[in-house]
Design a protein around this motif. Sequence first.
Motif, PDB file in Angstrom:
ATOM      1  N   ARG A  98       0.824  -1.218   0.000  1.00 46.34           N
ATOM      2  CA  ARG A  98       0.000   0.000   0.000  1.00 46.34           C
ATOM      3  C   ARG A  98       0.855   1.264   0.000  1.00 46.34           C
ATOM      4  O   ARG A  98       0.505   2.266  -0.629  1.00 46.34           O
ATOM      5  CB  ARG A  98      -0.950  -0.037   1.200  1.00 46.34           C
ATOM      6  N   GLU A  99       1.986   1.223   0.693  1.00 43.95           N
ATOM      7  CA  GLU A  99       2.898   2.365   0.656  1.00 43.95           C
ATOM      8  C   GLU A  99       3.554   2.486  -0.714  1.00 43.95           C
ATOM      9  O   GLU A  99       3.724   3.589  -1.239  1.00 43.95           O
ATOM     10  CB  GLU A  99       3.970   2.218   1.745  1.00 43.95           C
ATOM     11  N   ALA A 100       3.931   1.332  -1.292  1.00 44.50           N
ATOM     12  CA  ALA A 100       4.561   1.338  -2.614  1.00 44.50           C
ATOM     13  C   ALA A 100       3.618   1.890  -3.677  1.00 44.50           C
ATOM     14  O   ALA A 100       4.045   2.598  -4.599  1.00 44.50           O
ATOM     15  CB  ALA A 100       5.011  -0.076  -2.997  1.00 44.50           C
ATOM     16  N   MET A 101       2.317   1.610  -3.527  1.00 41.78           N
ATOM     17  CA  MET A 101       1.359   2.132  -4.510  1.00 41.78           C
ATOM     18  C   MET A 101       1.147   3.637  -4.354  1.00 41.78           C
ATOM     19  O   MET A 101       0.801   4.323  -5.317  1.00 41.78           O
ATOM     20  CB  MET A 101       0.039   1.371  -4.419  1.00 41.78           C
ATOM     21  N   LYS A 102       1.371   4.160  -3.165  1.00 39.38           N
ATOM     22  CA  LYS A 102       1.385   5.615  -3.004  1.00 39.38           C
ATOM     23  C   LYS A 102       2.557   6.200  -3.790  1.00 39.38           C
ATOM     24  O   LYS A 102       2.437   7.240  -4.452  1.00 39.38           O
ATOM     25  CB  LYS A 102       1.505   5.996  -1.527  1.00 39.38           C
ATOM     26  N   ASP A 103       3.704   5.509  -3.716  1.00 42.16           N
ATOM     27  CA  ASP A 103       4.883   5.948  -4.457  1.00 42.16           C
ATOM     28  C   ASP A 103       4.649   5.834  -5.965  1.00 42.16           C
ATOM     29  O   ASP A 103       5.133   6.667  -6.741  1.00 42.16           O
ATOM     30  CB  ASP A 103       6.105   5.116  -4.053  1.00 42.16           C
ATOM     31  N   TYR A 104       3.923   4.808  -6.360  1.00 43.47           N
ATOM     32  CA  TYR A 104       3.573   4.615  -7.775  1.00 43.47           C
ATOM     33  C   TYR A 104       2.753   5.810  -8.278  1.00 43.47           C
ATOM     34  O   TYR A 104       3.046   6.379  -9.337  1.00 43.47           O
ATOM     35  CB  TYR A 104       2.780   3.318  -7.911  1.00 43.47           C
ATOM     36  N   ALA A 105       1.757   6.195  -7.518  1.00 41.20           N
ATOM     37  CA  ALA A 105       0.903   7.326  -7.911  1.00 41.20           C
ATOM     38  C   ALA A 105       1.721   8.617  -8.017  1.00 41.20           C
ATOM     39  O   ALA A 105       1.555   9.399  -8.962  1.00 41.20           O
ATOM     40  CB  ALA A 105      -0.235   7.492  -6.911  1.00 41.20           C
ATOM     41  N   LYS A 106       2.627   8.821  -7.072  1.00 42.79           N
ATOM     42  CA  LYS A 106       3.428  10.049  -7.063  1.00 42.79           C
ATOM     43  C   LYS A 106       4.406  10.118  -8.234  1.00 42.79           C
ATOM     44  O   LYS A 106       4.875  11.204  -8.589  1.00 42.79           O
ATOM     45  CB  LYS A 106       4.209  10.152  -5.746  1.00 42.79           C
ATOM     46  N   ALA A 107       4.716   8.971  -8.838  1.00 43.58           N
ATOM     47  CA  ALA A 107       5.692   8.932  -9.930  1.00 43.58           C
ATOM     48  C   ALA A 107       5.097   9.408 -11.258  1.00 43.58           C
ATOM     49  O   ALA A 107       5.823   9.617 -12.222  1.00 43.58           O
ATOM     50  CB  ALA A 107       6.260   7.515 -10.081  1.00 43.58           C
ATOM     51  N   PHE A 108       3.761   9.601 -11.298  1.00 41.28           N
ATOM     52  CA  PHE A 108       3.129  10.110 -12.512  1.00 41.28           C
ATOM     53  C   PHE A 108       3.274  11.627 -12.573  1.00 41.28           C
ATOM     54  O   PHE A 108       2.947  12.329 -11.615  1.00 41.28           O
ATOM     55  CB  PHE A 108       1.639   9.744 -12.545  1.00 41.28           C
ATOM     56  N   HIS A 109       3.759  12.100 -13.699  1.00 41.68           N
ATOM     57  CA  HIS A 109       3.815  13.551 -13.924  1.00 41.68           C
ATOM     58  C   HIS A 109       2.530  13.936 -14.654  1.00 41.68           C
ATOM     59  O   HIS A 109       2.525  14.290 -15.832  1.00 41.68           O
ATOM     60  CB  HIS A 109       5.050  13.895 -14.760  1.00 41.68           C
ATOM     61  N   ARG A 110       1.437  13.797 -13.953  1.00 39.62           N
ATOM     62  CA  ARG A 110       0.112  14.046 -14.518  1.00 39.62           C
ATOM     63  C   ARG A 110      -0.722  14.811 -13.505  1.00 39.62           C
ATOM     64  O   ARG A 110      -0.402  14.855 -12.314  1.00 39.62           O
ATOM     65  CB  ARG A 110      -0.615  12.715 -14.817  1.00 39.62           C
ATOM     66  N   GLU A 111      -1.810  15.366 -14.002  1.00 39.04           N
ATOM     67  CA  GLU A 111      -2.775  16.006 -13.111  1.00 39.04           C
ATOM     68  C   GLU A 111      -4.160  15.457 -13.397  1.00 39.04           C
ATOM     69  O   GLU A 111      -4.500  15.167 -14.556  1.00 39.04           O
ATOM     70  CB  GLU A 111      -2.767  17.532 -13.278  1.00 39.04           C
ATOM     71  N   ILE A 112      -4.941  15.292 -12.359  1.00 37.41           N
ATOM     72  CA  ILE A 112      -6.338  14.893 -12.479  1.00 37.41           C
ATOM     73  C   ILE A 112      -7.167  15.979 -11.816  1.00 37.41           C
ATOM     74  O   ILE A 112      -7.005  16.247 -10.619  1.00 37.41           O
ATOM     75  CB  ILE A 112      -6.588  13.525 -11.820  1.00 37.41           C
ATOM     76  N   ASP A 113      -7.992  16.626 -12.594  1.00 39.83           N
ATOM     77  CA  ASP A 113      -8.815  17.738 -12.088  1.00 39.83           C
ATOM     78  C   ASP A 113      -7.950  18.803 -11.422  1.00 39.83           C
ATOM     79  O   ASP A 113      -8.288  19.341 -10.360  1.00 39.83           O
ATOM     80  CB  ASP A 113      -9.876  17.215 -11.105  1.00 39.83           C
ATOM     81  N   GLY A 114      -6.777  19.061 -12.044  1.00 35.22           N
ATOM     82  CA  GLY A 114      -5.918  20.140 -11.576  1.00 35.22           C
ATOM     83  C   GLY A 114      -5.041  19.822 -10.384  1.00 35.22           C
ATOM     84  O   GLY A 114      -4.423  20.720  -9.821  1.00 35.22           O
ATOM     85  N   ARG A 115      -4.977  18.582  -9.969  1.00 33.15           N
ATOM     86  CA  ARG A 115      -4.133  18.198  -8.826  1.00 33.15           C
ATOM     87  C   ARG A 115      -3.274  16.987  -9.217  1.00 33.15           C
ATOM     88  O   ARG A 115      -3.562  16.274 -10.176  1.00 33.15           O
ATOM     89  CB  ARG A 115      -5.001  17.853  -7.614  1.00 33.15           C
ATOM     90  N   PRO A 116      -2.191  16.722  -8.449  1.00 34.40           N
ATOM     91  CA  PRO A 116      -1.345  15.556  -8.729  1.00 34.40           C
ATOM     92  C   PRO A 116      -2.123  14.244  -8.548  1.00 34.40           C
ATOM     93  O   PRO A 116      -3.107  14.187  -7.804  1.00 34.40           O
ATOM     94  CB  PRO A 116      -0.225  15.674  -7.693  1.00 34.40           C
ATOM     95  N   VAL A 117      -1.659  13.214  -9.208  1.00 33.79           N
ATOM     96  CA  VAL A 117      -2.264  11.887  -9.073  1.00 33.79           C
ATOM     97  C   VAL A 117      -2.050  11.374  -7.655  1.00 33.79           C
ATOM     98  O   VAL A 117      -0.959  11.499  -7.080  1.00 33.79           O
ATOM     99  CB  VAL A 117      -1.636  10.891 -10.089  1.00 33.79           C
TER     100      VAL A 117
END
Length: 344
Positions: A98-117
């Motif tokens: 679950r912690e690793a998947m938080k890191d996975y989300a943070k590794a995206f250089h994307r925005e969803i509705d104006g905020r980081p993934v």
Amino acid sequence: MYITISAQKTNAGFPKSSGSFVKYLEKENEGLQPDEMEYFFDQSQDRIQPEQVIQEIDHNTAKLKQKEPKFYSITLNPSERELKAIKDAPQALREFTREAMKDYAKAFHREIDGRPVKVDDIKYYAKIERHRSFKGHDLQIRENQSFATKILALKNEIRNIEQGRQTGNIKALNKQIIKLEQKAPHQLRGQRIVRGMEKPGFQSHIHIVVSRKDRSNRYSLSPGSKHRASEVELHGKSIKRGFDRNQFFNNAEKSFDRLFNYQRNFAEAYQSRKLLLKEPKSYFLSLQKLPIKEQKLAFSLLQKAGINAPKLHIPKNNLELTLKAIHQLKRGVKRAIEAGSIGI
């Protein structure tokens, strides 16, 4: 720790359904009672049925083209030393995932509705597997291969004698086979280690099925993107894109260390493996500079991974580094990584 990300592919291209892959991940549950099984889990639930995983992943593919992957597979492969540190506990493995998947989300250089993934945007399902079997690239199989070849030739000779194609002494040939079985360098419970034999010790690892689309089914989140931390103009708007694998691998490793107060050795670190592949001489120099205790542990870890590190020529008093030693170490680390259950 070794982490992989791959798009599931078949000869026909990318599968339309995650069904076959999910069913494959259920193989260790065959014949077990419900309370003995390993269940799929996500960021908040611990007991998810495979049918739900298939349905959720397969119905989260809006606007994806036929030639695009619908889902990705991530594997988290803790080393034997890391598993010992957490006593191979399922709850610890789920916590780390679950912690690793938080890191996975943070590794995206994307925005969803104006905020980081965020991790809540990721639709994924994970499953712990407890067993691994020996494969052709494992050290034990490679070093037993010459014996396996001779044994196979003798068995073929016996078969030819039995079928009348040649003459010979079957009893004597069987005695030769027994001797070769016993002389093979790698044995397990009194038997020559062969492909498909289950590996001993802690072998737990985590498989993760992650949707290409975000949880809202609106945004495409591809960890296979070749773009890293870049921006592009689309319909008059500046759009962030890309996925940073190095960031993900590094941060997942740090998450493990932080969660379990794990003291990572130089030879275990993702950055060290990267240094070896890009600047092998610097890797050797870094090994030389380690404190004696850490250096011994590093060599021990390399040897367990199937690399004859103590036999390498690593000068102690000068900077002379042999190409032979560098190539041997690089080749050994690559083989260890390919083996999956690496010690580094």
